[in-house]
Design a protein around this motif. Structure first.
Motif, PDB file in Angstrom:
ATOM      1  N   ALA A   1       0.863  -1.193   0.000  1.00 44.01           N
ATOM      2  CA  ALA A   1       0.000   0.000   0.000  1.00 44.01           C
ATOM      3  C   ALA A   1       0.891   1.231   0.000  1.00 44.01           C
ATOM      4  CB  ALA A   1      -0.919  -0.001   1.216  1.00 44.01           C
ATOM      5  N   GLU A   2       0.840   1.971  -1.097  1.00 44.42           N
ATOM      6  CA  GLU A   2       1.680   3.152  -1.216  1.00 44.42           C
ATOM      7  C   GLU A   2       1.287   4.207  -0.183  1.00 44.42           C
ATOM      8  OE1 GLU A   2       4.313   3.599  -2.999  1.00 44.42           O
ATOM      9  OE2 GLU A   2       4.205   1.749  -4.159  1.00 44.42           O
ATOM     10  N   GLY A   3       2.267   4.858   0.363  1.00 42.89           N
ATOM     11  CA  GLY A   3       2.013   5.989   1.241  1.00 42.89           C
ATOM     12  C   GLY A   3       1.729   7.232   0.414  1.00 42.89           C
ATOM     13  N   SER A   4       1.455   8.314   1.079  1.00 42.74           N
ATOM     14  CA  SER A   4       1.176   9.551   0.364  1.00 42.74           C
ATOM     15  C   SER A   4       1.468  10.736   1.256  1.00 42.74           C
ATOM     16  CB  SER A   4      -0.282   9.597  -0.093  1.00 42.74           C
ATOM     17  OG  SER A   4      -1.149   9.618   1.029  1.00 42.74           O
ATOM     18  N   ILE A   5       1.571  11.881   0.617  1.00 36.50           N
ATOM     19  CA  ILE A   5       1.716  13.134   1.348  1.00 36.50           C
ATOM     20  C   ILE A   5       0.719  14.110   0.755  1.00 36.50           C
ATOM     21  CG2 ILE A   5       3.651  13.829  -0.140  1.00 36.50           C
ATOM     22  CD1 ILE A   5       4.721  15.379   2.337  1.00 36.50           C
TER      23      ILE A   5
ATOM     24  N   GLN B   1       8.687  -9.585   2.360  1.00 35.09           N
ATOM     25  CA  GLN B   1       8.014  -8.298   2.225  1.00 35.09           C
ATOM     26  C   GLN B   1       8.263  -7.716   0.842  1.00 35.09           C
ATOM     27  OE1 GLN B   1       9.015  -5.645   5.458  1.00 35.09           O
ATOM     28  NE2 GLN B   1       7.386  -6.521   6.714  1.00 35.09           N
ATOM     29  N   VAL B   2       7.207  -7.070   0.306  1.00 37.31           N
ATOM     30  CA  VAL B   2       7.293  -6.404  -0.994  1.00 37.31           C
ATOM     31  C   VAL B   2       7.321  -4.905  -0.739  1.00 37.31           C
ATOM     32  CG1 VAL B   2       6.232  -6.097  -3.258  1.00 37.31           C
ATOM     33  CG2 VAL B   2       5.973  -8.274  -2.033  1.00 37.31           C
ATOM     34  N   ALA B   3       8.401  -4.280  -1.125  1.00 39.75           N
ATOM     35  CA  ALA B   3       8.576  -2.856  -0.841  1.00 39.75           C
ATOM     36  C   ALA B   3       7.628  -1.996  -1.677  1.00 39.75           C
ATOM     37  CB  ALA B   3      10.021  -2.440  -1.106  1.00 39.75           C
ATOM     38  N   THR B   4       7.256  -0.859  -1.138  1.00 40.74           N
ATOM     39  CA  THR B   4       6.449   0.112  -1.879  1.00 40.74           C
ATOM     40  C   THR B   4       7.342   0.908  -2.828  1.00 40.74           C
ATOM     41  OG1 THR B   4       6.729   1.691  -0.070  1.00 40.74           O
ATOM     42  CG2 THR B   4       4.718   0.344  -0.075  1.00 40.74           C
ATOM     43  N   LYS B   5       6.698   1.544  -3.790  1.00 44.90           N
ATOM     44  CA  LYS B   5       7.438   2.354  -4.759  1.00 44.90           C
ATOM     45  C   LYS B   5       8.103   3.537  -4.072  1.00 44.90           C
ATOM     46  CE  LYS B   5       6.729   4.963  -9.067  1.00 44.90           C
ATOM     47  NZ  LYS B   5       5.725   5.352 -10.095  1.00 44.90           N
ATOM     48  N   VAL B   6       7.343   4.190  -3.193  1.00 46.64           N
ATOM     49  CA  VAL B   6       7.860   5.354  -2.468  1.00 46.64           C
ATOM     50  C   VAL B   6       8.127   4.945  -1.029  1.00 46.64           C
ATOM     51  CG1 VAL B   6       7.427   7.735  -1.769  1.00 46.64           C
ATOM     52  CG2 VAL B   6       6.541   6.905  -3.954  1.00 46.64           C
ATOM     53  N   SER B   7       9.323   5.183  -0.570  1.00 47.30           N
ATOM     54  CA  SER B   7       9.703   4.780   0.780  1.00 47.30           C
ATOM     55  C   SER B   7       9.223   5.792   1.810  1.00 47.30           C
ATOM     56  CB  SER B   7      11.220   4.642   0.878  1.00 47.30           C
ATOM     57  OG  SER B   7      11.834   5.922   0.764  1.00 47.30           O
TER      58      SER B   7
END
Length: 575
Positions: free
Chosen positions: A160-164, A207-213
Motif C-alpha cells: 500500500a503506497e504511502g502519500s503526502i 516483504q514487498v517494498a512500496t514504490k515510495v519509501s
C-alpha cells in the motif's frame, strides 16, 4: 699413620636410592573418580528432563521420561482437534490440523530430552537447567503446503503506497505499508516450530517494498511540504499586493513520484495560473478588458471604444509564485501586461452592418390578448446587436415573463393541451426570429418546435419558447455584426437582420409523412380550452448554403408533430 688406621678414621656411607614418587598415582585415582562421578551423574541426570524445561509452553522440567510423556499427552492429546490459524499482515485463515496430518510425537519429543549422554553440553544442560523446546511434530507436508498455497489468496497482500497531502493547507503523511508474499515451505517450518503451543502461527513471508519509501515521504515533508504551508504567499504586481493562503494554492501542488519512487514537487501550471488570476481579480489587481459597445439609433450606429485591461503575466506568475510557495522568501513579484478584449474598437467599426441580410414576417389575428405580449417582447428585442462570433439568447434578453414586466395571460400549449400563462403568444416572436436567423445563415444552437402543428407558421421551421428551459439561441457566424430590427402591425410581425451577407440560403421541405390522427375528448374542467383537431406528422426541412453561386454546405432537420386532439369544453370558454 698406617693405612689401616686411616681406614678406621674415615666414615663410609652407602649411596642412598631415590624414593619412588606417588603423586601420579594420586592424580590418576582422582581423575578416575571424576570420570566415574561424571558417568554416574550423566546416568542419573539422563533419567529426567532438565529442570526448567518447557515443551511448546508445557512445563516438564525435572520430570521422569514417563511423567513427561504423560504430561505432554494430557496437554496435546486433543491438539489436532483445534483449528490452526495461519496469520499474516493481510488476514487470517483457519486450517484443520487433521486435514494436514498435524500431530505431536510425544515419545520422540521426550526421548530427545532424556537419555544417557556423556556429551558435556548434555550434562551441563541437565545441571544448569533447560529452556523452551519445540514439540516434535509430524505433518503431511504436501497437504500442509497445499493448504498454505490455497490460503495465499487471503494471506498475500499488495504493498500500500504511502502519500503526502497538503489538502486544506495542512501536511498529512500516510505511511507506506509493505506487501506480503507468503513462503509456503518456510510456513511449514514455522508451524513445526510453534504448533501446538501456539494455535495462531505467523506465516513465513517476504516483504514487498512500496514504490515510495517512508524516508522519501519524510524528506519531501521536511524539505518542501512544511515550508509550502508555513505562511501565505504575498503577490506584488502593478503596484499592489495581495495574499494567497496555503489552503487556496495547495490544489496546484503536484507531489507525484517518478518511476524510481522519487518525489519532485512541481506545480500544475494551469491550476496555479487560474487561482492566482482569481485572487488578483478579487483584489482588483487584475482588471478585465471591456468590449467595444455598439448601439443604434434606428440603423445609425455609435461605437463606444473598448477599455484595455491589466493582467498578470503567466510566465512570470508561474515562476515567481511557485518559487515563493517552496521557499522561505514568501513574496512573489509578478510582472503585468495590458490586455485587450476580443471585440475591440477597430473590430467593432470594421464589422458594422452594411446591408439587410434576411427578413421574415408571420401573421396573426388582430385583437387577441397574445398581440399585447408579441408587441412587448418585440420592443425589448428590437435593436439588439449581436457581434460576430457571439450568441443570441431570447430568454437571456427577456427573462421570466411576469405581470410585473407588463405581460398578460394568453394562450400557450401545456402538455399537448391549450392553456394560458403570462407571456403567451411570444412564441410567434421566437418563430419569426428563428426564420430570420435561418435565412441569414446563423448557426442554430437551440430551438424546439411546437407540440403540434400551427398553421400560421411554416411547418418544420418554428420555435416555441418558455422560461426557463425552452430556448431560442443562435450564434452569429457571419463576417460582421448583426442588428436585429423588429416591427409589428395589428396583424403581423417582421424581423430583419442587418449585417454583412455571407450566404445565400435556399430552404427545402419534404412531403409530410407518418400521419397520426387526433383523438376526441369532452372536458368540463373550468380551465379547459377548446381545440380543433389537427393530425400529427413528420416533415424534413433543410438549408442549402451558397457563396458566389456555389453550394458550400447543406443542413437537414426533422420535425415530428404530435396530433392536436379534438377537445370540446362543456364550459364553452373561448380560446
Amino acid at each position: 699413620m698406617t693405612l689401616e688406621t686411616l681406614y678406621d678414621e674415615v666414615e663410609w656411607e652407602e649411596p642412598q636410592q631415590p624414593a619412588r614418587s606417588r603423586w601420579p598415582l594420586f592424580t590418576g585415582l582422582a581423575l578416575l573418580a571424576l570420570v566415574v562421578a561424571y558417568v554416574v551423574a550423566a546416568a542419573v541426570l539422563g533419567n529426567r528432563v532438565p529442570r526448567d524445561t518447557t515443551v511448546a509452553g508445557v512445563a516438564v522440567g525435572g520430570q521422569s521420561a514417563a511423567a513427561a510423556k504423560a504430561t505432554l499427552t494430557s496437554s496435546f492429546g486433543d491438539a489436532s482437534g483445534k483449528p490452526l490459524t495461519l496469520a499474516s499482515t493481510a488476514g487470517k485463515v483457519e486450517v484443520a490440523p487433521k486435514d494436514v496430518g498435524l500431530a505431536v510425537d510425544v515419545d520422540e519429543t521426550v526421548d530427545g530430552l532424556v537419555g544417557f549422554s556423556l556429551l558435556p553440553a548434555d550434562v551441563w544442560r541437565h545441571l544448569a537447567g533447560g529452556g523452551a523446546e519445540p514439540a516434535v511434530v509430524t505433518v503431511n507436508e504436501p497437504a500442509l503446503t497445499a493448504a498454505v498455497e490455497e490460503a495465499r489468496a487471503e494471506l498475500d497482500a499488495k504493498p500500500a503506497e504511502g502519500s503526502i497531502s497538503l489538502a486544506g493547507g495542512t501536511v498529512k503523511v500516510t505511511p507506506p505499508v509493505s506487501g506480503t508474499t507468503v513462503d509456503p515451505a518456510g510456513t511449514v517450518d514455522e508451524v513445526r516450530r510453534w504448533w501446538p503451543g501456539e494455535t495462531t502461527v505467523e506465516v513465513a513471508a517476504t516483504q514487498v517494498a512500496t514504490k515510495v519509501s517512508a524516508d522519501e515521504l519524510a524528506r519531501v515533508k521536511a524539505e518542501f511540504a512544511d515550508v509550502a504551508v508555513s505562511a501565505p504567499v504575498t503577490v506584488t504586481a502593478g503596484g499592489k499586493t495581495f495574499d494567497i493562503a496555503p489552503k487556496d494554492y495547495v490544489g496546484a501542488v503536484v507531489l507525484a513520484p517518478d518511476d524510481a519512487g522519487t518525489i519532485t514537487p512541481r506545480a500544475d501550471d494551469e491550476k496555479l495560473s487560474a487561482l492566482v488570476h482569481a485572487a488578483a481579480k478579487k483584489a482588483k489587481v487584475e482588471v478585465e478588458a471591456k468590449d467595444a459597445v455598439v448601439t443604434f439609433s434606428g440603423r445609425t450606429p455609435t461605437v463606444k471604444p473598448h477599455v484595455a485591461g491589466l493582467a498578470l503575466d503567466d510566465a512570470s506568475l508561474r515562476t515567481e509564485v511557485w518559487k515563493a510557495i517552496g521557499g522561505t522568501e514568501r513574496t512573489a513579484t509578478v510582472a503585468t501586461k495590458a490586455t485587450e478584449p476580443t471585440f475591440t474598437t477597430a473590430i467593432a467599426k470594421k464589422t458594422l452592418p452594411k446591408e439587410r441580410i434576411s427578413s421574415f414576417t408571420t401573421n396573426f389575428p388582430a385583437g387577441q390578448p397574445r398581440v399585447h405580449n408579441i408587441r412587448l417582447a418585440s420592443r425589448l428585442i428590437n435593436g439588439t446587436y449581436v457581434p460576430p462570433g457571439e450568441q443570441f439568447s431570447m430568454n437571456a434578453i427577456l427573462g421570466q415573463r411576469t405581470p410585473e414586466k407588463g405581460y398578460i395571460k394568453a394562450g400557450i400549449i401545456r402538455a399537448g393541451r391549450a392553456a394560458e400563462n403570462y407571456g403567451g403568444g411570444i412564441s410567434q416572436v421566437s418563430t419569426t426570429i428563428f426564420n430570420a436567423a435561418f435565412f441569414s445563415g446563423m448557426k442554430l444552437d437551440a430551438w424546439t418546435p411546437h407540440y403540434y402543428y400551427i398553421s400560421r407558421y411554416p411547418e418544420g421551421r418554428e420555435a416555441t419558447i418558455s422560461w426557463p428551459d425552452l430556448h431560442n439561441k443562435f450564434t452569429n457566424v457571419t463576417d460582421g455584426g448583426v442588428l436585429i430590427q423588429i416591427s409589428t402591425t395589428s396583424t403581423s410581425i417582421t424581423v430583419s437582420f442587418y449585417g454583412t451577407k455571407k450566404y445565400d440560403i435556399e430552404a427545402t421541405k419534404s412531403p409530410r409523412r407518418n400521419f397520426v390522427q387526433p383523438k376526441k375528448y369532452t372536458d368540463d374542467d373550468p380551465e379547459c380550452l377548446n381545440q380543433s383537431p389537427v393530425p400529427g406528422f413528420t416533415v424534413d426541412v433543410g438549408r442549402i448554403f451558397r457563396q458566389g453561386g456555389q453550394v458550400v454546405k447543406r443542413e437537414s432537420y426533422t420535425t415530428t408533430y404530435r396530433p392536436e386532439d379534438d377537445v370540446t369544453c362543456t364550459n364553452q370558454k373561448p380560446r
